[in-house]
Motif scaffolding. Structure first.
Motif, mmCIF file in Angstrom:
data_model
loop_
_atom_site.group_PDB
_atom_site.id
_atom_site.type_symbol
_atom_site.label_atom_id
_atom_site.label_comp_id
_atom_site.label_asym_id
_atom_site.label_seq_id
_atom_site.Cartn_x
_atom_site.Cartn_y
_atom_site.Cartn_z
ATOM 1 N N THR A 268 0.839 -1.190 0.000
ATOM 2 C CA THR A 268 0.000 0.000 0.000
ATOM 3 C C THR A 268 0.878 1.246 0.000
ATOM 4 O O THR A 268 2.076 1.189 0.291
ATOM 5 C CB THR A 268 -0.921 0.019 1.227
ATOM 6 N N GLY A 269 0.243 2.390 -0.312
ATOM 7 C CA GLY A 269 0.989 3.641 -0.331
ATOM 8 C C GLY A 269 2.153 3.574 -1.289
ATOM 9 O O GLY A 269 2.075 2.980 -2.369
ATOM 10 N N GLN A 270 3.278 4.140 -0.890
ATOM 11 C CA GLN A 270 4.456 4.151 -1.751
ATOM 12 C C GLN A 270 5.231 2.836 -1.734
ATOM 13 O O GLN A 270 6.088 2.608 -2.586
ATOM 14 C CB GLN A 270 5.367 5.322 -1.364
ATOM 15 N N ILE A 271 4.935 1.978 -0.761
ATOM 16 C CA ILE A 271 5.638 0.696 -0.666
ATOM 17 C C ILE A 271 5.518 -0.081 -1.968
ATOM 18 O O ILE A 271 6.469 -0.713 -2.445
ATOM 19 C CB ILE A 271 5.093 -0.155 0.496
ATOM 20 N N LEU A 352 11.084 8.098 -3.815
ATOM 21 C CA LEU A 352 10.309 8.299 -5.032
ATOM 22 C C LEU A 352 8.826 8.360 -4.685
ATOM 23 O O LEU A 352 8.398 7.893 -3.628
ATOM 24 C CB LEU A 352 10.589 7.199 -6.070
ATOM 25 N N TYR A 353 8.080 8.968 -5.582
ATOM 26 C CA TYR A 353 6.618 9.009 -5.457
ATOM 27 C C TYR A 353 6.069 8.444 -6.755
ATOM 28 O O TYR A 353 6.264 9.009 -7.833
ATOM 29 C CB TYR A 353 6.108 10.429 -5.226
ATOM 30 N N GLY A 354 5.375 7.298 -6.646
ATOM 31 C CA GLY A 354 4.902 6.614 -7.841
ATOM 32 C C GLY A 354 3.434 6.788 -8.161
ATOM 33 O O GLY A 354 2.985 6.416 -9.240
ATOM 34 N N GLU A 359 -3.506 0.074 -3.812
ATOM 35 C CA GLU A 359 -4.803 -0.129 -3.167
ATOM 36 C C GLU A 359 -5.880 0.800 -3.722
ATOM 37 O O GLU A 359 -7.073 0.574 -3.528
ATOM 38 C CB GLU A 359 -4.673 0.047 -1.650
ATOM 39 N N LYS A 360 -5.469 1.854 -4.420
ATOM 40 C CA LYS A 360 -6.418 2.780 -5.043
ATOM 41 C C LYS A 360 -6.513 2.548 -6.551
ATOM 42 O O LYS A 360 -7.042 3.383 -7.284
ATOM 43 C CB LYS A 360 -6.014 4.218 -4.737
ATOM 44 N N GLY A 361 -5.993 1.422 -6.979
ATOM 45 C CA GLY A 361 -6.116 1.054 -8.383
ATOM 46 C C GLY A 361 -5.098 1.685 -9.302
ATOM 47 O O GLY A 361 -5.210 1.588 -10.525
ATOM 48 N N HIS A 362 -4.066 2.355 -8.729
ATOM 49 C CA HIS A 362 -3.049 2.981 -9.570
ATOM 50 C C HIS A 362 -1.799 2.103 -9.558
ATOM 51 O O HIS A 362 -1.024 2.117 -8.603
ATOM 52 C CB HIS A 362 -2.704 4.383 -9.058
ATOM 53 N N PHE A 363 -1.604 1.333 -10.613
ATOM 54 C CA PHE A 363 -0.525 0.358 -10.648
ATOM 55 C C PHE A 363 0.677 0.823 -11.461
ATOM 56 O O PHE A 363 1.704 0.158 -11.476
ATOM 57 C CB PHE A 363 -1.040 -0.973 -11.213
ATOM 58 N N ASN A 364 0.555 1.939 -12.146
ATOM 59 C CA ASN A 364 1.681 2.432 -12.946
ATOM 60 C C ASN A 364 2.596 3.289 -12.078
ATOM 61 O O ASN A 364 2.138 4.193 -11.388
ATOM 62 C CB ASN A 364 1.160 3.258 -14.127
ATOM 63 N N ASN A 365 3.872 3.002 -12.098
ATOM 64 C CA ASN A 365 4.841 3.720 -11.281
ATOM 65 C C ASN A 365 5.229 5.033 -11.964
ATOM 66 O O ASN A 365 6.048 5.051 -12.876
ATOM 67 C CB ASN A 365 6.078 2.842 -11.059
ATOM 68 N N ASN A 366 4.653 6.136 -11.512
ATOM 69 C CA ASN A 366 4.888 7.425 -12.158
ATOM 70 C C ASN A 366 6.322 7.914 -12.033
ATOM 71 O O ASN A 366 6.740 8.805 -12.779
ATOM 72 C CB ASN A 366 3.961 8.492 -11.572
ATOM 73 N N ALA A 367 7.074 7.380 -11.087
ATOM 74 C CA ALA A 367 8.476 7.788 -10.943
ATOM 75 C C ALA A 367 9.354 7.135 -11.997
ATOM 76 O O ALA A 367 10.444 7.625 -12.295
ATOM 77 C CB ALA A 367 8.986 7.434 -9.547
ATOM 78 N N ASP A 368 8.880 6.043 -12.568
ATOM 79 C CA ASP A 368 9.695 5.276 -13.497
ATOM 80 C C ASP A 368 8.912 4.950 -14.758
ATOM 81 O O ASP A 368 9.018 3.870 -15.314
ATOM 82 C CB ASP A 368 10.172 3.982 -12.827
ATOM 83 N N THR A 369 8.108 5.914 -15.189
ATOM 84 C CA THR A 369 7.265 5.679 -16.356
ATOM 85 C C THR A 369 7.764 6.488 -17.539
ATOM 86 O O THR A 369 8.556 7.419 -17.402
ATOM 87 C CB THR A 369 5.809 6.060 -16.050
ATOM 88 N N SER A 370 7.305 6.127 -18.711
ATOM 89 C CA SER A 370 7.592 6.901 -19.906
ATOM 90 C C SER A 370 6.280 7.437 -20.441
ATOM 91 O O SER A 370 5.237 6.877 -20.193
ATOM 92 C CB SER A 370 8.261 6.012 -20.958
ATOM 93 N N GLY A 371 6.333 8.553 -21.151
ATOM 94 C CA GLY A 371 5.126 9.085 -21.745
ATOM 95 C C GLY A 371 4.828 10.509 -21.344
ATOM 96 O O GLY A 371 3.886 11.112 -21.835
#
Length: 754
Positions: A268-271, A352-354, A359-371
């Motif tokens: 959960t959270g940033q973990i 990092l903040y991803g 747990e909130k349905g956000h599975f994409n790691n925004n700290a290590d994403t492209s786009g």
């Protein structure tokens, strides 16, 4: 000459020895047991930088063996039709497949492929995944023995119970629960065909995507791959007469899209994003397969510092609470942040903040994403290249930050041969700024301070975009994240590096040109032994020290007097750059001290298409800029992260380069002997409306450089109208057209602003 008796005796002896070796090998190996394999499944344990436990997670609780009578016939037939059509007839060993693997192994090629279901069951339960000749022979002996000791149903049951289906799911029962929320015996033929598809490789066939492990494993690409293979498996089942015509038509009618991912215990959270980043690092720096890793038993020691991770999440939450209200404003919906913090001279990712959390349905790691295009935070690489390489007019002679370029809006961009860049319709391409403020000829230092586009587009062309690319690459930016078309807009940040890579690249400036690749894992242990491959990345001198220190000097001025002025609230010496993209689709701030380099990205994303949306109107503001919300997050975090730390400042920037003004610029004053901290003939201003700079057109008596002396931009055209970055898919984020905006406005080539 040896006699025929001797030759015959040697041959008989040789083949007798082979038979003896084979017999001994057969006798010494045991038959694998799926229950034993399940018992070996454990959790992986992750540790913070200080050695305390972060989280224990793995497949230990996500596995349950089921008997063959509880596995649908459709599932059994799906894997047989797809992987081993002769399963019920063969001996369990594919000699030709093993021979091909051995030949490929000797050549250093791929050793996979050609295995029977029996051999795969053996690999799942009994053997390591190392690719060695001894393992191949051992696999062959065990498979032969399994084929004689176990029934086909027992082998098939064992295979389906021990196979890896992705998302931490081992075995068909866990897979059925993970992907469809039902028991294995409740699966229909269509769902069975999909689960069989995953055995090809869940990283690339799970429709939820897995970009954290491979950027090519997007939701769209994975869904397409899965649909193609699912359809093929059903066709094979039909051809093999394991699906009737009616059942086939029913199964093929609609793709059985599985449910989305769900957070597991402790994730959960940033973990969740920390674990995601560390896992990716482990798989990329070892011979451990994803299936092996998810089976558990590993201890992973990370670089993440708990207090800094919490401080970064708290900073994002504070700014979100203060500025965003999704219930009242539509434009506040789907706003996301990504951030990363890296230690200069080392490369350790400390925080990092991803995103909002699994747990909130956000599975994409925004700290290590492209786009997400980085916008004007790319301009320091252009300046660094200019100081190191010079321009085509004086190749090898570095450019001083005091050189002047035309800062007017609507600028015609000149090629080295003197001609102008054209649009597809052969009309002259004109680069725009965010506003039509008439800057005239301004120093590169001033242009960076106020994030004026036009000087950096022309400078990038003069220096050579390939040189800009090379400097960015040496600083730590990955090739695949950079825009492949080195047109004028390349200078304005149409590339899409991750937040981690941007923080690491700016850390190169902070460390006086020393660069180390970002890393998140310091050690991995398994069964008490250290896994090789986790030494610290080597520190390299990526650019001359004098170049890096001058970039830092210029970026200090961005915070003191320019678009990054909100970062002054940090209360200590810092350098940084703002970035805003076309239509406000993303906004960045990347800044650093000697101790930490931190990047913050803000963007809106359509949850269905994953395309970026405009942030115009977000937070009740007409537009969002990198100097606003992202800088506020950066400042809040850096205050907490550096609390109690000294303020060492930065090394003094020495004089660099010569003044190589743009074609048509006035005679250069001041001279190169002035110190880099001076802003000649201009008073720094926070916005274009303050302390205006009057544009000066060249007169016949003024010095003229290069091809021609006419003034480009507004002055030439009887007016004052005159001017971002992120993923491997610039077509999703970079608009063309000649609209004025705070981003990639620039007609043919696009490009960021501010």
């Amino acid at each position: 000459m040896p006699s025929w008796k001797l030759v015959s005796g040697l041959c008989i002896g040789f083949f007798g020895s082979l038979v003896a070796v084979a017999g001994i090998g057969y006798a010494m190996v045991g038959v694998p047991n799926e229950e034993n394999a399940a018992a070996l499944s454990q959790n992986n344990v992750y540790y913070w930088e200080d050695g305390s436990q972060m989280v224990a997670t793995g497949s230990g609780q996500n596995r349950q063996n089921v008997t063959i009578d509880r596995i649908p016939k459709a599932m059994q037939y799906a894997v047989i039709s797809a992987e081993n059509k002769t399963f019920y007839k063969d001996s369990g060993v594919d000699p030709m497949g093993i021979a091909r693997a051995l030949v490929n192994m000797a050549r250093g090629g791929d050793t996979q492929g050609g295995s029977t279901i029996t051999q795969q069951f053996v690999k799942n339960t009994y053997l390591s995944q190392e690719q060695t000749i001894s393992r191949k022979f051992k696999e062959m002996f065990i498979s032969i023995k399994v084929g004689t000791k176990l029934s086909k149903d027992e082998i098939l049951q064992g295979y389906l119970n021990t196979s890896y289906y992705g998302r931490g799911a081992y075995g068909i029962q866990a897979a059925a629960q993970t992907y469809y929320g039902k028991n294995a015996d409740e699966l229909n033929a269509s769902q069975c065909a999909f689960l069989a598809t995953l055995l090809k490789g869940p990283t690339y066939y799970d429709p939820a995507g897995n970009e954290s492990l491979d950027p090519s494993a997007t939701k769209e690409a994975n869904t397409k791959r899965a649909q193609v293979r699912w359809s093929w498996i059903l066709e094979q089942m039909h051809k093999d007469e394991r699906l009737s015509d009616a059942k086939y038509q029913e199964a093929i009618a609609k793709f059985p899209m599985p449910q989305g991912r769900k957070a597991t215990k402790g994730m959960t959270g940033q973990i969740s994003y920390l674990v995601d980043t560390a896992k990716k690092y482990v798989l990329n720096h070892s011979n451990i397969s994803e299936a092996q890793f998810d089976q558990g038993g590993y201890q992973i020691y990370t670089t993440f510092e708990k207090d800094k991770v919490e401080a970064l999440a708290k900073a994002v939450k504070k700014v979100e609470d203060e500025k965003l209200d999704p219930e009242k404003r539509e434009k506040d919906k789907h706003v996301q942040f990504g951030a990363a913090s890296v230690r200069p001279k080392d490369g350790a990712i400390v925080a990092l903040y991803g995103g909002a959390g699994y747990e909130k349905g956000h599975f994409n790691n925004n700290a290590d994403t492209s786009g997400v295009p980085v916008g004007s935070t790319w301009k320091p690489f252009v300046l660094a290249a200019a100081m190191e390489y010079g321009t085509y007019r004086k190749s090898g002679v570095g450019v001083s930050p005091l050189s002047k370029y035309n800062g007017n809006d609507d600028l015609k961009v000149r090629k080295p041969d003197g001609s102008y860049y054209l649009r597809k319709d052969n009309s002259v391409f004109r680069q725009q700024n965010e506003s039509d403020y008439p800057w005239g000829y301004i120093t590169l230092r001033k242009a960076m301070e106020q994030s004026v586009n036009t000087p950096f587009v022309q400078l990038g062309v003069d220096v050579g975009m390939s040189n800009v690319r090379e400097v960015a690459k040496r600083s730590g930016i990955l090739d695949q994240s950079m825009d492949q078309e080195l047109n004028p807009s390349f200078a304005l940040g149409v590339s899409t590096p991750s937040a981690i890579r941007m923080a690491d690249a700016y850390a190169t400036f902070a460390a006086s040109g020393k660069q180390a690749d970002p890393y998140s894992v310091t050690a991995v242990k398994f069964a008490g032994k250290e896994v090789p491959g986790f030494t610290k990345p080597r520190v390299k001198q990526a650019m001359p020290e004098i170049v890096a220190n001058n970039v830092t000097d210029v970026l200090q001025n961005v915070i003191k007097n320019g678009t990054g002025k909100n970062a002054l609230a940090l209360g200590r010496t810092a350098a940084g750059k703002t970035g805003t993209t076309d239509e406000n689709k993303s906004a960045w701030f990347v800044g650093y001290t000697q101790q930490l380099s931190t990047s913050v990205a803000m963007f809106r994303e359509d949850p269905k298409s994953a395309k970026l949306l405009s942030m115009n109107g977000t937070a009740g503001e007409e537009s969002i800029h990198g100097g606003d919300t992202p800088t506020q997050v950066w400042t809040e975090y850096m205050k907490a992260a550096l609390k109690g730390e000294p303020d060492p400042g930065f090394p003094q920037a020495e004089k660099i380069g010569v003044i190589q003004d743009a074609v048509g610029a006035p005679s250069p004053t001041p001279t190169v002997t002035e110190t880099p901290t001076q802003t000649p003939s201009e008073t720094p201003s926070e916005t274009p409306s303050e302390s205006p700079v009057t544009p000066t057109a060249p007169t016949p008596s003024e010095t003229c450089f290069g091809f021609g002396c006419n003034v480009d931009g507004g002055a030439e055209n009887g007016g004052t109208d005159g001017g971002v970055t992120a993923s491997p898919e610039p077509t999703d984020t970079g608009d063309t057209g000649n609209t004025r905006g705070s981003g990639n406005s620039g007609g043919l080539f696009g490009g960021p602003a501010g």
